[in-house]
Design an enzyme around this catalytic site. Sequence first.
Site, mmCIF file in Angstrom:
data_model
loop_
_atom_site.group_PDB
_atom_site.id
_atom_site.type_symbol
_atom_site.label_atom_id
_atom_site.label_comp_id
_atom_site.label_asym_id
_atom_site.label_seq_id
_atom_site.Cartn_x
_atom_site.Cartn_y
_atom_site.Cartn_z
ATOM 1 N N GLY A 10 -24.899 8.502 55.654
ATOM 2 C CA GLY A 10 -24.213 9.517 56.341
ATOM 3 C C GLY A 10 -24.212 10.390 57.668
ATOM 4 C CG ASN A 11 -23.391 10.475 60.871
ATOM 5 O OD1 ASN A 11 -21.612 11.191 60.917
ATOM 6 N ND2 ASN A 11 -22.965 9.226 61.263
ATOM 7 C CE1 TYR A 12 -25.522 17.855 58.576
ATOM 8 C CE2 TYR A 12 -26.896 17.167 60.377
ATOM 9 C CZ TYR A 12 -27.446 17.252 59.262
ATOM 10 O OH TYR A 12 -27.995 17.589 58.415
#
Length: 396
Positions: A207-209
Amino acid sequence: MLQGKHILLGITGSIAAYKAATLTRLLIKQGATVKIVMTPLAKEFITPVTLATLSKNTVLSEFFHHDDGSWNSHVELGLWADVFIIAPCTANSLAKMANGIADNLLLTSYLSVRCPVVIAPAMDMDMYAHKATQRNIATLQQDGVSFIEPPCGELASGLEGKGRMAEPEAITQWLSDFFDKKESLKKKILITAGPTYEAIDPVRFIGNYSSGKMGFAIAEEAANRGAEVILITGPVQITTTNPRITRIDVKSAQEMYEAALQHFPTVDGAILSAAVADFTPVTKHNIKIKEKQSLSVDLKPTPDIAQELGKIKKTEQVLAGFALETNNEFEHAKAKLEKKNFDFIVLNSLADKGAGFGYDTNKITIIKRTGDVIKYDLKSKKEVASDIISVFSSLS
Ligand code: C5P
């Protein structure tokens, strides 16, 4: 016109409070319903009787009625209002609002309202210019509060300067323009937001932030201006209550792609703010991968939603995207604008303090297909959303 609008007028203890009588009359003449909440000190400058007569509503000031123990509900007031205008607003009330202090009914109302809040400050020029006041104004602006700037002129102290409250006519005009702008976007808009999660096995993902805050702020702003919004979002911790927003929750880039492709032909345009994962595991394990000394995960590219929508975009549709860059920002953003057939791209740089994932603020530059470039200051994501929607509506 303010026909049918519910206006909550807050009055604080400034000599300019006498102008609240004229303001109330002007708002009512334009068709608004006005309810008034005043601080205890404001009553020294103008009486509740005058204001109750003009507004045709009981004026609220105390938490409780001491004679019968009943109480005034700031929560109900907050739900009732379409806008909360505080005019005049003193340096003291401004400071309390910036710090979440809630020691009178006007301040508890401020913390409860769900509608936009507008402040018309009124104070001596030196108080207005003081660093502490300017700091409080900046804090409130970051919280999404709008300001009607005091004009220069004669002050109650006899000094000339910036600090006197804007005239009731100017405040009425500001509110009327605000509602006109708010309800003018008669469009259907698709918005993508948040991250995507690419499953490795039933418990792990890539995923990412991305927090989704920017995309949700854009969806709220578009809906508040009258648009019908389809919000396709990856996994985020944000709720949506706006009846004009239809929310579609997805997890992976593939799911976001399918939803976007399905809805794009039905909309006037799209703003793609999602931080879509560029790669996804080639195989998703059906059972949890057990501990190993080392593990390599083969990845394959995800569909580029923006590029696919760019290919099928009709001339009358407006397509906009984001570029979050760390270096050679401008060149990278321009290349993306071309590649994905965007009408404009919103560039934000991770090199800018307060911009990017997770922050409540953002600093953007908008690059249009025509070559126009608009640079903006660091602002709250709510204000940034308003700038983006203004550009979108100028092109649609
Ligand atoms: O190439 P990059 O990911 O930086 O492009 C950013 C823009 O493209 C954003 O508007 C993003 O929402 C969109 N995008 C997309 N699908 C992808 C990758 C990016 O819609 N797979």
